[in-house]
Design a protein around this motif. Structure first.
Motif, PDB file in Angstrom:
ATOM      1  N   TRP A 117       0.883  -1.324  -0.048  1.00  0.00           N
ATOM      2  CA  TRP A 117       0.104  -0.212  -0.087  1.00  0.00           C
ATOM      3  C   TRP A 117       0.713   1.402  -0.154  1.00  0.00           C
ATOM      4  O   TRP A 117       0.427   2.396   0.057  1.00  0.00           O
ATOM      5  N   HIS A 118       2.136   1.055   0.026  1.00  0.00           N
ATOM      6  CA  HIS A 118       2.971   2.547   0.052  1.00  0.00           C
ATOM      7  C   HIS A 118       2.626   3.563  -0.894  1.00  0.00           C
ATOM      8  O   HIS A 118       2.839   4.608  -0.296  1.00  0.00           O
ATOM      9  N   ILE A 121      -1.079   5.084   0.293  1.00  0.00           N
ATOM     10  CA  ILE A 121      -1.537   4.990   1.799  1.00  0.00           C
ATOM     11  C   ILE A 121      -2.558   6.296   1.941  1.00  0.00           C
ATOM     12  O   ILE A 121      -3.331   5.880   2.594  1.00  0.00           O
ATOM     13  N   ARG A 125      -5.832   5.537   3.602  1.00  0.00           N
ATOM     14  CA  ARG A 125      -6.125   5.944   5.175  1.00  0.00           C
ATOM     15  C   ARG A 125      -7.554   6.511   4.960  1.00  0.00           C
ATOM     16  O   ARG A 125      -8.264   6.291   5.993  1.00  0.00           O
ATOM     17  N   ALA A 149       3.928  -3.059   7.344  1.00  0.00           N
ATOM     18  CA  ALA A 149       4.179  -1.633   7.549  1.00  0.00           C
ATOM     19  C   ALA A 149       3.336  -0.462   7.125  1.00  0.00           C
ATOM     20  O   ALA A 149       2.998   0.452   7.561  1.00  0.00           O
ATOM     21  N   ALA A 150       2.983  -0.857   5.734  1.00  0.00           N
ATOM     22  CA  ALA A 150       2.191   0.233   5.058  1.00  0.00           C
ATOM     23  C   ALA A 150       0.636  -0.084   5.574  1.00  0.00           C
ATOM     24  O   ALA A 150      -0.071   0.968   5.676  1.00  0.00           O
ATOM     25  N   ARG A 152      -0.234  -1.025   8.523  1.00  0.00           N
ATOM     26  CA  ARG A 152      -0.313  -0.182   9.963  1.00  0.00           C
ATOM     27  C   ARG A 152      -0.417   1.066   9.836  1.00  0.00           C
ATOM     28  O   ARG A 152      -0.988   1.857  10.779  1.00  0.00           O
ATOM     29  N   ASP A 153       0.204   1.756   8.695  1.00  0.00           N
ATOM     30  CA  ASP A 153       0.477   3.282   8.658  1.00  0.00           C
ATOM     31  C   ASP A 153      -1.213   3.750   8.379  1.00  0.00           C
ATOM     32  O   ASP A 153      -1.516   4.528   8.678  1.00  0.00           O
ATOM     33  N   ALA A 154      -1.469   2.937   7.231  1.00  0.00           N
ATOM     34  CA  ALA A 154      -2.813   3.545   6.600  1.00  0.00           C
ATOM     35  C   ALA A 154      -4.034   3.190   7.834  1.00  0.00           C
ATOM     36  O   ALA A 154      -4.855   4.073   7.806  1.00  0.00           O
ATOM     37  N   ASP A 156      -3.802   4.026  10.903  1.00  0.00           N
ATOM     38  CA  ASP A 156      -3.245   4.823  11.968  1.00  0.00           C
ATOM     39  C   ASP A 156      -2.834   3.980  13.197  1.00  0.00           C
ATOM     40  O   ASP A 156      -3.111   4.356  14.309  1.00  0.00           O
ATOM     41  N   GLY A 157      -1.881   3.231  12.961  1.00  0.00           N
ATOM     42  CA  GLY A 157      -1.291   2.468  13.985  1.00  0.00           C
ATOM     43  C   GLY A 157      -1.890   1.030  14.543  1.00  0.00           C
ATOM     44  O   GLY A 157      -1.513   0.551  15.529  1.00  0.00           O
ATOM     45  N   THR A 158      -2.958   0.733  13.834  1.00  0.00           N
ATOM     46  CA  THR A 158      -3.435  -0.541  14.399  1.00  0.00           C
ATOM     47  C   THR A 158      -2.384  -1.803  14.351  1.00  0.00           C
ATOM     48  O   THR A 158      -1.742  -1.773  13.142  1.00  0.00           O
TER      49      THR A 158
END
Length: 367
Positions: A117-118, A121, A125, A149-150, A152-154, A156-158
């Motif tokens: 998803w980089h 994102i 998001r 990692a991508a 998790r970023d999308a 919001d830290g889930t």
């Protein structure tokens, strides 16, 4: 356990997600579970498919079909789903809906993200926030550390776990074929832009111009870019040493890998890299982009080499072609050491995710 694998894309359409869902469901069935596949992909499978397939949806484009929430709930209820495993890329309306609905109705639900998803994102998001996806009572996973990692970023830290793709390493480790002539470089991929076959092809042209006759290259795969790639090869002349085979069955790919010397994976947004893992299991040293999912099973300087750019890829491959002893040393290591991504590991990881999803449901009930 009655596990409903929900995926927008499935056989007879061919791709990484389609084959992994089939193989995962098949392994779960062999372990005593009762998996089914729910998909929006039209078509049928000849013979008697070992895993039941329920095809849903009406009008749409390609494998994507409009499915009403009540119709999807009805299918999951009729199929007596005790767990839902939704397989998501980016645009996966059926799988997204299944995750939202099953989690809301108390069914233990795992969402596996199969893509990187980089580059999207901000869009993902926005969509996740609009849907409140980070608050769904579901277990999130992705197929590699880089992909997770991508996600998790999308979100919001889930928390996002890694649930990798699986492979049978022994099926790919065949006796090496006799070598005749210069070393052979191989790559297997769908011929689409995100897999980057054209940059790889032009990198091979540059290598050939600098070192004519020093290597042969075989690119395997089908897709919309294949005609253009064949035109590029034709324009380069018959002496380029580069061959495009189109799609090949697995047994032909195994035979090709057995006679090759180096595998190259050019995509920098490779979420996992199952073809690279197959080559690694066959004993081939692998050159791949750093930051991709391939880094989960290729350690730099041990199983192969991770590069940061196309320029570095060309220089690395050039150096390796001049160092056959180093290639042979890594090949011996790869043939002796089995990657820890075989199906036993994957099935255990999947079971752990289902258990974690069940713990998110205070009072599990069926849809």
């Amino acid at each position: 356990m009655r596990i409903a694998h929900v995926t927008d894309v499935y056989l007879p359409r061919l791709g990484g997600v389609e084959l992994q869902v089939r193989d995962l469901a098949g392994r779960q069935a062999a372990a005593g579970h009762a998996p089914i596949v729910v998909t929006a992909t039209p078509g049928f499978l000849s013979g008697n498919p070992p895993i039941p397939v329920v095809r849903v949806g009406g009008a749409g484009v390609g494998p994507y079909r409009a499915v009403r929430d009540q119709d999807l709930c009805r299918v999951l209820r009729e199929q007596r789903a005790e767990a839902v495993h939704a397989h998501v890329s980016a645009f996966s309306p059926l799988a997204w809906s299944a995750a939202r609905l099953a989690g809301a109705h108390g069914v233990p639900t795992v969402v596996s993200v199969h893509s990187m998803w980089h580059d999207v994102i901000p869009i993902m998001r926005w969509y996740a926030r609009r849907r409140g996806a980070a608050r769904w009572p579901v277990e999130w996973a992705a197929v590699s550390t880089a992909a997770a990692a991508a996600v998790r970023d999308a979100l919001d830290g889930t928390p996002v776990a890694v649930l990798p793709n699986g492979i049978d390493p022994a099926a790919w480790l065949t006796p090496p074929a006799p070598r005749d002539g210069p070393p052979t470089v191989v790559s297997v991929m769908r011929m689409v832009r995100r897999k980057r076959p054209r940059p790889l092809l032009h990198a091979l042209f540059a290598l050939h111009r600098a070192h004519p006759g020093r290597f042969r290259a075989v690119l395997v795969g089908d897709g919309p870019l294949l005609p253009r790639l064949r035109s590029d090869v034709a324009a380069a002349g018959l002496n380029s040493g580069i061959r495009l085979t189109g799609a090949l069955p697995r047994h032909d790919i195994r035979a090709l890998l057995a006679g090759a010397d180096l595998y190259v994976a050019p995509a920098h947004r490779e979420s996992f890299g199952i073809a690279a893992l197959e080559a690694r299991c066959a004993g081939l040293p692998v050159v791949a982009r750093s930051g991709s999912g391939v880094a989960d099973f290729v350690e730099h300087g041990v199983d192969g080499w991770l590069v940061g750019s196309d320029t570095e890829l060309v220089s690395t491959v050039s150096g390796l072609l001049a160092a056959p002893g180093l290639l042979a040393e890594v090949a011996r290591h790869n043939r002796a050491v089995v990657p820890r991504l075989h199906w036993d590991i994957v099935l255990t990881a999947a079971a752990a995710r289902y258990a974690a999803a069940a713990r998110l449901q205070s009072a599990p009930v069926r849809v």
